[in-house]
Write a protein that holds these residues in place. Structure first.
Motif, PDB file in Angstrom:
ATOM      1  N   UNK A 197       0.576  -1.004   0.179  1.00  0.00           N
ATOM      2  CA  UNK A 197      -0.311  -0.757  -0.050  1.00  0.00           C
ATOM      3  C   UNK A 197       0.234   1.235   0.049  1.00  0.00           C
ATOM      4  N   UNK A 198       1.996   1.245  -0.490  1.00  0.00           N
ATOM      5  CA  UNK A 198       3.496   2.270   0.563  1.00  0.00           C
ATOM      6  C   UNK A 198       3.049   2.831  -1.030  1.00  0.00           C
ATOM      7  N   UNK A 199       2.701   2.504  -2.779  1.00  0.00           N
ATOM      8  CA  UNK A 199       2.243   3.103  -3.820  1.00  0.00           C
ATOM      9  C   UNK A 199       2.007   1.929  -4.621  1.00  0.00           C
ATOM     10  N   UNK A 200       0.244   3.119  -4.426  1.00  0.00           N
ATOM     11  CA  UNK A 200      -0.880   2.436  -4.532  1.00  0.00           C
ATOM     12  C   UNK A 200      -1.235   2.936  -6.035  1.00  0.00           C
ATOM     13  N   UNK A 201      -0.208   3.880  -6.823  1.00  0.00           N
ATOM     14  CA  UNK A 201      -0.512   4.169  -8.108  1.00  0.00           C
ATOM     15  C   UNK A 201       0.450   2.915  -9.231  1.00  0.00           C
TER      16      UNK A 201
ATOM     17  N   UNK B 225      -5.282  -2.075 -13.636  1.00  0.00           N
ATOM     18  CA  UNK B 225      -5.418  -1.270 -15.394  1.00  0.00           C
ATOM     19  C   UNK B 225      -4.977  -2.278 -16.272  1.00  0.00           C
ATOM     20  N   UNK B 226      -4.153  -2.176 -15.645  1.00  0.00           N
ATOM     21  CA  UNK B 226      -3.433  -2.721 -17.509  1.00  0.00           C
ATOM     22  C   UNK B 226      -3.410  -4.907 -17.450  1.00  0.00           C
ATOM     23  N   UNK B 227      -3.991  -5.197 -16.529  1.00  0.00           N
ATOM     24  CA  UNK B 227      -4.460  -6.673 -16.259  1.00  0.00           C
ATOM     25  C   UNK B 227      -6.198  -6.402 -16.813  1.00  0.00           C
TER      26      UNK B 227
ATOM     27  N   UNK C  84      -0.057   0.003  -7.833  1.00  0.00           N
ATOM     28  CA  UNK C  84      -1.057  -1.331  -7.925  1.00  0.00           C
ATOM     29  C   UNK C  84      -2.427  -0.872  -8.767  1.00  0.00           C
ATOM     30  N   UNK C  85      -2.507   0.316  -8.828  1.00  0.00           N
ATOM     31  CA  UNK C  85      -3.483   0.177  -9.290  1.00  0.00           C
ATOM     32  C   UNK C  85      -3.110   0.665 -11.448  1.00  0.00           C
TER      33      UNK C  85
END
Length: 59
Positions: A31-35, A42-44, A37-38
């Motif tokens: 959760x330190x890097x939500x961008x 989105x790519x998937x 993860x997002x």
């Protein structure tokens, strides 16, 4: 070795204890890097959508 009397239920003092030296920040992990993860989600989703669009188009 010195024997100190420690009352029941008490924690004996420790040498070099850093318990109160600083407030440690909790580990955020993923959760330190939500961008990031997002972006992965989105790519998937785009890859799954592209697969079904290709199947429908008959490629």
């Amino acid at each position: 070795m010195s024997a100190q009397h420690v009352p029941p239920g008490e924690t004996p003092p420790a040498e070099g204890s850093t318990a109160e030296a600083h407030q440690e920040r909790p580990d955020g992990g993923l959760w330190e890097h939500p961008k990031i993860l997002l972006a992965a989600v989105v790519a998937g989703a785009l890859m799954v959508a592209a697969f079904f669009i290709a199947r429908i188009a008959g490629w």
